[in-house]
Scaffold this motif. Structure first.
Motif, PDB file in Angstrom:
ATOM      1  N   TYR A  11      12.608   7.762   7.280  1.00 20.17           N
ATOM      2  CA  TYR A  11      11.837   6.220   6.952  1.00 20.17           C
ATOM      3  C   TYR A  11      12.241   5.200   8.022  1.00 20.17           C
ATOM      4  CZ  TYR A  11       8.958   3.341   4.175  1.00 20.17           C
ATOM      5  OH  TYR A  11       8.162   2.292   3.863  1.00 20.17           O
ATOM      6  N   VAL A  13       9.852   1.487   9.277  1.00 25.51           N
ATOM      7  CA  VAL A  13       8.801   0.587   9.047  1.00 25.51           C
ATOM      8  C   VAL A  13       8.639  -0.141  10.496  1.00 25.51           C
ATOM      9  CG1 VAL A  13       9.506   0.400   6.576  1.00 25.51           C
ATOM     10  CG2 VAL A  13      10.271  -1.376   8.632  1.00 25.51           C
ATOM     11  N   ILE A  34       2.238   5.735   6.827  1.00 26.58           N
ATOM     12  CA  ILE A  34       1.683   5.236   5.614  1.00 26.58           C
ATOM     13  C   ILE A  34       1.366   3.917   5.844  1.00 26.58           C
ATOM     14  CG2 ILE A  34       2.184   4.223   3.283  1.00 26.58           C
ATOM     15  CD1 ILE A  34       4.425   6.406   3.081  1.00 26.58           C
ATOM     16  N   ASN A  35       0.058   3.474   5.678  1.00 26.52           N
ATOM     17  CA  ASN A  35      -0.512   1.941   5.852  1.00 26.52           C
ATOM     18  C   ASN A  35      -0.345   1.472   4.632  1.00 26.52           C
ATOM     19  OD1 ASN A  35      -2.215   0.023   6.404  1.00 26.52           O
ATOM     20  ND2 ASN A  35      -3.854   0.909   6.926  1.00 26.52           N
ATOM     21  N   ASN A  36       0.429   0.236   4.602  1.00 25.03           N
ATOM     22  CA  ASN A  36       0.571  -0.558   3.256  1.00 25.03           C
ATOM     23  C   ASN A  36      -0.165  -1.800   3.587  1.00 25.03           C
ATOM     24  OD1 ASN A  36       3.904   0.387   3.232  1.00 25.03           O
ATOM     25  ND2 ASN A  36       2.427   1.097   1.467  1.00 25.03           N
ATOM     26  N   GLN A  79       4.285   5.379  -3.045  1.00 22.79           N
ATOM     27  CA  GLN A  79       4.960   5.603  -1.639  1.00 22.79           C
ATOM     28  C   GLN A  79       6.136   6.602  -1.757  1.00 22.79           C
ATOM     29  OE1 GLN A  79       3.979   3.296   0.747  1.00 22.79           O
ATOM     30  NE2 GLN A  79       5.788   2.596   1.923  1.00 22.79           N
ATOM     31  N   ALA A  92       5.884   3.792   7.815  1.00 19.95           N
ATOM     32  CA  ALA A  92       4.955   2.895   7.158  1.00 19.95           C
ATOM     33  C   ALA A  92       5.024   1.458   7.743  1.00 19.95           C
ATOM     34  CB  ALA A  92       5.695   2.759   5.784  1.00 19.95           C
ATOM     35  N   SER A 100       6.292  -2.873   3.798  1.00 12.03           N
ATOM     36  CA  SER A 100       6.632  -1.501   3.624  1.00 12.03           C
ATOM     37  C   SER A 100       8.106  -1.133   3.182  1.00 12.03           C
ATOM     38  CB  SER A 100       6.395  -0.792   5.000  1.00 12.03           C
ATOM     39  OG  SER A 100       4.892  -0.869   5.378  1.00 12.03           O
ATOM     40  N   TRP A 104       9.457   0.850  -0.482  1.00 10.08           N
ATOM     41  CA  TRP A 104      10.371   1.640  -0.135  1.00 10.08           C
ATOM     42  C   TRP A 104      11.530   1.550  -1.123  1.00 10.08           C
ATOM     43  CZ3 TRP A 104      15.161   0.806   1.756  1.00 10.08           C
ATOM     44  CH2 TRP A 104      16.235   1.860   1.828  1.00 10.08           C
TER      45      TRP A 104
END
Length: 134
Positions: A11, A13, A34-36, A79, A92, A100, A104
């Motif tokens: 992961y 960011v 992943i688009n937050n 998420q 993300a 992001s 998480w």
């Protein structure tokens, strides 16, 4: 300019990325983006549809989990689910990366069995202070 900040082996960011940054994400081994960020926070930000098209064109999975302010429990769970289902490293992003990493920290990190101190430490190593949110 990309600013991918590794949080765990699976992961990372980033502050806002652009469609052309997707190629670097792919080259760096990410399998999902992943688009937050909610659409239209600022006029010049690429839309979720634009980012999804770029991700899919590069062969990456894509999820849009827009977070306004702090994440809800449902957003944190979504998420965590996306990360678990990705089958590889996830990138993300949001405006600064803060939403992001907080999203998480609320579910995925706990699901991974990380303690509060470990979560705060990983956040700090990536440049984010999670001490007040975990």
């Amino acid at each position: 300019m990309t600013d991918f900040r590794q949080v765990t082996d699976s992961y990372a960011v980033s502050p806002q990325i652009q469609p052309e940054d997707i190629a670097k994400a792919k080259a760096d081994g990410f399998v999902m983006v992943i688009n937050n960020r909610p659409d239209s926070e600022v006029p010049d930000q690429p839309s979720s549809a634009t980012m999804e098209a770029a991700a899919k064109a590069a062969g990456l999975a894509y999820r849009h989990i827009p977070v306004r302010g702090g994440p809800t429990p449902d957003q944190a769970a979504e998420q965590a689910e996306a990360i678990a289902e990705a089958g590889g490293p996830v990138l993300a992003f949001c405006r600064s990366g803060t939403r992001s990493i907080i999203t998480w920290s609320q579910a995925a990190a706990k699901d991974a069995g990380l303690s509060r101190d470990e979560i705060v430490e990983k956040g700090s190593a990536a440049g984010y202070d999670l001490s007040g949110v975990v």
